[in-house]
Scaffold this motif. Sequence first.
Motif, PDB file in Angstrom:
ATOM      1  N   GLY A 146      56.075  59.386  23.619  1.00 61.13           N
ATOM      2  CA  GLY A 146      56.694  60.203  22.558  1.00 61.13           C
ATOM      3  C   GLY A 146      56.039  59.960  21.219  1.00 61.13           C
ATOM      4  O   GLY A 146      56.542  60.380  20.173  1.00 61.13           O
ATOM      5  N   GLU A 152      55.083  60.283  15.650  1.00 61.89           N
ATOM      6  CA  GLU A 152      56.074  60.686  16.636  1.00 61.89           C
ATOM      7  C   GLU A 152      55.853  62.168  16.982  1.00 61.89           C
ATOM      8  O   GLU A 152      55.533  62.973  16.102  1.00 61.89           O
ATOM      9  CB  GLU A 152      57.473  60.472  16.051  1.00 61.89           C
ATOM     10  N   ASP A 168      57.419  65.504  17.775  1.00 58.94           N
ATOM     11  CA  ASP A 168      58.756  66.098  17.614  1.00 58.94           C
ATOM     12  C   ASP A 168      59.258  66.780  18.883  1.00 58.94           C
ATOM     13  O   ASP A 168      60.423  66.665  19.234  1.00 58.94           O
ATOM     14  CB  ASP A 168      58.756  67.108  16.458  1.00 58.94           C
ATOM     15  N   ASP A 169      58.336  67.508  19.549  1.00 57.28           N
ATOM     16  CA  ASP A 169      58.792  68.254  20.732  1.00 57.28           C
ATOM     17  C   ASP A 169      58.457  67.510  22.033  1.00 57.28           C
ATOM     18  O   ASP A 169      58.212  68.129  23.067  1.00 57.28           O
ATOM     19  CB  ASP A 169      58.193  69.662  20.734  1.00 57.28           C
ATOM     20  N   GLU A 185      62.320  65.159  27.081  1.00 47.96           N
ATOM     21  CA  GLU A 185      63.516  64.292  27.091  1.00 47.96           C
ATOM     22  C   GLU A 185      63.251  62.940  27.756  1.00 47.96           C
ATOM     23  O   GLU A 185      63.961  61.977  27.530  1.00 47.96           O
ATOM     24  CB  GLU A 185      64.672  64.998  27.826  1.00 47.96           C
ATOM     25  N   LYS A 213      62.459  59.021  22.858  1.00 48.75           N
ATOM     26  CA  LYS A 213      63.636  59.913  22.876  1.00 48.75           C
ATOM     27  C   LYS A 213      64.787  59.201  23.586  1.00 48.75           C
ATOM     28  O   LYS A 213      65.937  59.292  23.188  1.00 48.75           O
ATOM     29  CB  LYS A 213      63.308  61.208  23.616  1.00 48.75           C
ATOM     30  N   ARG A 214      64.443  58.517  24.677  1.00 51.66           N
ATOM     31  CA  ARG A 214      65.471  57.789  25.447  1.00 51.66           C
ATOM     32  C   ARG A 214      66.112  56.684  24.612  1.00 51.66           C
ATOM     33  O   ARG A 214      67.292  56.402  24.732  1.00 51.66           O
ATOM     34  CB  ARG A 214      64.845  57.149  26.712  1.00 51.66           C
ATOM     35  N   ALA A 248      65.947  56.271  21.099  1.00 49.43           N
ATOM     36  CA  ALA A 248      66.134  56.511  19.654  1.00 49.43           C
ATOM     37  C   ALA A 248      67.427  55.828  19.188  1.00 49.43           C
ATOM     38  O   ALA A 248      68.528  56.203  19.596  1.00 49.43           O
ATOM     39  CB  ALA A 248      66.162  58.002  19.375  1.00 49.43           C
ATOM     40  N   SER A 267      70.525  57.568  17.893  1.00 46.03           N
ATOM     41  CA  SER A 267      71.133  58.601  18.732  1.00 46.03           C
ATOM     42  C   SER A 267      72.314  58.076  19.567  1.00 46.03           C
ATOM     43  O   SER A 267      72.954  58.845  20.270  1.00 46.03           O
ATOM     44  CB  SER A 267      70.074  59.209  19.667  1.00 46.03           C
ATOM     45  N   ASP A 284      63.349  57.389  32.046  1.00 43.92           N
ATOM     46  CA  ASP A 284      62.290  57.168  31.056  1.00 43.92           C
ATOM     47  C   ASP A 284      60.916  57.273  31.723  1.00 43.92           C
ATOM     48  O   ASP A 284      60.667  56.643  32.753  1.00 43.92           O
ATOM     49  CB  ASP A 284      62.488  55.764  30.466  1.00 43.92           C
TER      50      ASP A 284
END
Length: 293
Positions: free
Chosen positions: A187, A195, A197-198, A201, A206-207, A209, A212, A262
């Motif tokens: 990521g 990083e 952005d897109d 998942e 992203k896992r 963060a 979050s 992940d």
Amino acid sequence: MNTLQRGILLPVPNQARYLSFAIGDPARVRDGLRVLGELAEDDYTVIGIGQTLVSLMKTSIPGLKNFPTITAPGLVIERAPEVLWVWLRGDERGEIVLRSQRLVRVLAPAFRLKESWDAFKYAEGRDLSGYVDGTENPTGDEAIHTAMIGAEHPTIRGSSFVATQRWRHDFERLESMTEGEKDSSIGRRLVDNEEIDDAPETAHVKRTAQESFTPEAFVLRRSMPWSDASDAGLMFVAFAASFYAFEAQLQRMAGADDGVVDALFKFTQPVSGAYFWCPALKDGKLDLAPLAC
Ligand code: HEM
């Protein structure tokens, strides 16, 4: 006031060794702990005490427990010995070898060396996959706030917990991946550490963060690459005021929350894990009072 063992807040050193001890002579453990208490006043030694040792002392450390069994398809994480963990830090490999020889001698017969893993800093702090590790770590007062136990546990205030986990990389797999595939697994971009952005998942950042999670799940990571004659990988090391953040992140990495695993698992696997309590410093020594020592 910051009473953390000093090596916790410092950047990762050039060289390190992670030593893990088993109980040798239970009748001598109290003497062994007293010796240990004198050893952590410098920048070069971080000491953690596991649940097995705490139980032997017939006491308890609030919040300390054994490494949990985390289940996910194809995932088996062994529990490493949870007695005594020492992270020797330094610049010179020779110094570390000499210090570890001395340590093993002075801790005998109370403690017996069980595992020893050599670790090192790669470039400016990269994992052996090539990616910079530790970018999103809290710094300054935030780092202290993340790692130091506060008023929630008055008897161990000022100390810390550490989760350690040894990961073994599959280098054949890594080398077969394109840079784009590796970037989307992490990521972040290898080339500039930006990083993405897109990112999918499944991307590691992203896992994990930290903002979050509810509540937010911050840890102070001090991981280092390790290697022996045949294998290599990452010794994941994360300090925090509780094990909540580590467990929340690992659960999500394993897909336990939403079935999304992940992408890191494509090229690396955790081999073993362990939890420890890292006593606070008091008058330049380890404060072992919570162990009735
Ligand atoms: C071999 C295993 C692992 C590798 C190679 C790895 C590598 C990385 C890399 C390259 C980053 C991006 C840069 C950074 O912010 O540090 C990162 C971020 C992160 N990793 Fe790992 N990691 C591993 C295992 C773990 C484990 C087991 C956890 C926790 C259970 C974890 C938690 C985190 C967290 C919290 C972040 C920052 C996320 C954010 O807030 O942006 N990592 N990791």
